[in-house]
Design a protein around this motif. Structure first.
Motif, PDB file in Angstrom:
ATOM      1  N   PRO A   1       0.771  -1.586   0.061  1.00  0.00           N
ATOM      2  CA  PRO A   1       0.168  -0.150  -0.062  1.00  0.00           C
ATOM      3  C   PRO A   1       0.741   1.595   0.017  1.00  0.00           C
TER       4      PRO A   1
ATOM      5  N   ARG B   1      -3.067  -7.388  -7.511  1.00  0.00           N
ATOM      6  CA  ARG B   1      -2.386  -7.801  -5.972  1.00  0.00           C
ATOM      7  C   ARG B   1      -3.284  -9.065  -5.590  1.00  0.00           C
TER       8      ARG B   1
ATOM      9  N   LEU C   1       2.174   2.023  -4.082  1.00  0.00           N
ATOM     10  CA  LEU C   1       1.408   2.243  -5.344  1.00  0.00           C
ATOM     11  C   LEU C   1       1.459   3.410  -5.240  1.00  0.00           C
TER      12      LEU C   1
ATOM     13  N   PRO D   1      -5.144  -2.574  -8.709  1.00  0.00           N
ATOM     14  CA  PRO D   1      -4.985  -3.416  -7.298  1.00  0.00           C
ATOM     15  C   PRO D   1      -5.512  -4.959  -7.604  1.00  0.00           C
TER      16      PRO D   1
END
Length: 344
Positions: free
Chosen positions: A228, A265, A231, A262
């Motif tokens: 997080p 991921r 990114l 996302p």
């Protein structure tokens, strides 16, 4: 599909995160004498992602990631890294298939050479064509990454945590990035150290050991890119990568992939190397070279099972006889049944 050699944006950098021999018995090859110099003219102008003989698996996008060893004096350089990365939406997987750079394949001129030479002789298009023919699956896009791009990309995201399996010391002879010096253990590697990690090949397994390290690098890079805290910084990485990495992806392609970052991921990552066996140079054959030799039928079988089912081959390094005589399980079972019937 258009081939404009456009520059890679930050999304392709994330895609590149999915992408990054001489101790074994000599293999007797019928083509071992076919080593005269090839013509410099590439024969890949007609390459498309749906080349004859390939089987398209649905629900995915497949990218050939090439790590170039281009030096200042070279027009293109060879491919140090060849990795097929598939973003598989059907199975929610990221599949990474490494192809050793010394893999012996038939080039458009009919002679057998190392697949890494294709980047210098015919560019990424010819390399894509040869990879498609080797694995029997189409390539949608390519991304060519050079030393500087990898170093700056890793530095931009703050380095990588990687387990170094052994001490690595070697002088490459290059004016830039000419020294490899890493200590065994888990380390936080800078961009230049990460490059050393993926380039080193001076151990018992040669390029096979290097493909294993490249896969470890890619797993670490994937983890770092998708944290997080990382990114939001990816657009900064893009500014450097945009200038330094070549791809045929359009801005629309990259924007679409960016919107799905996302989602990627959450995908499970699987990786393997194309199985084969070592061929050592035969001193009695002029121009004979070391190769990674694969059985063409096995290469296509393994690739299809890997990308369709996530199945990893049980053994990567084979005895040369095993490579020569490989048969798919159904044919092997039929052969065994026939032999038993004859003996009974």
């Amino acid at each position: 599909m258009k081939r404009h050699g456009r520059r890679l944006g930050w999304v392709a950098v994330a895609v590149a995160a999915f992408g990054a021999w001489h101790a074994w018995p000599r293999l007797e090859r019928p083509h071992a004498h076919d080593h005269p110099s090839r013509s410099a003219e590439p024969s890949s102008a007609g390459w498309t992602a749906a080349d004859t003989g390939t089987t398209r698996l649905g629900g995915r996008e497949t990218i050939l990631v090439l790590g170039s060893d281009k030096r200042p004096e070279d027009p293109r350089g060879n491919a140090d890294v060849l990795l097929v990365a598939s973003l598989d939406d059907s199975h929610r997987r990221i599949e990474l298939l490494s192809i050793p750079r010394d893999t012996q394949v038939a080039f458009p001129d009919g002679r057998y050479h190392k697949i890494n030479e294709a980047l210098a002789s015919g560019g990424p298009e010819e390399t894509c064509m040869l990879v498609e023919r080797l694995i029997g699956l189409p390539i949608d896009h390519y991304a060519v990454i050079r030393f500087d791009a990898l170093v700056r990309m890793v530095d931009r995201i703050g380095g990588l945590d990687i387990d170094v399996p052994r001490n690595m010391d070697y002088r490459t002879g290059d004016k830039v990035y000419g020294v490899i010096h890493l200590r065994k253990g888990r380390h936080h590697l800078s961009g230049e150290q990460a490059l050393q990690f993926v380039r080193y090949r001076h151990d018992a397994l040669g390029d096979i050991g290097r493909t294993e390290r490249q896969q470890a690098f890619l797993m670490a890079l994937k983890d770092q890119l998708f944290r997080p805290q990382t990114l939001p910084r990816l657009p900064e990485v893009a500014l450097d990568a945009w200038k330094m990495i070549d791809t045929d992806m359009s801005l629309g392609d990259m924007t679409r992939l960016a919107a799905r970052a996302p989602q990627y991921r959450t995908y499970r990552a699987v990786h393997t190397t194309l199985p084969g066996s070592f061929h050592d140079p035969d001193p009695s054959i002029p121009g004979d070279l070391s190769y990674w030799v694969v059985n063409p039928a096995e290469a296509r079988y393994v690739a299809k099972r890997f990308f369709a089912d996530g199945e990893v081959p049980s053994r990567i390094i084979q005895d040369p006889r095993e490579t020569r005589t490989w048969l798919p399980p159904e044919a092997r079972a039929a052969q065994t049944a026939t032999e038993r019937a004859r003996s009974g």
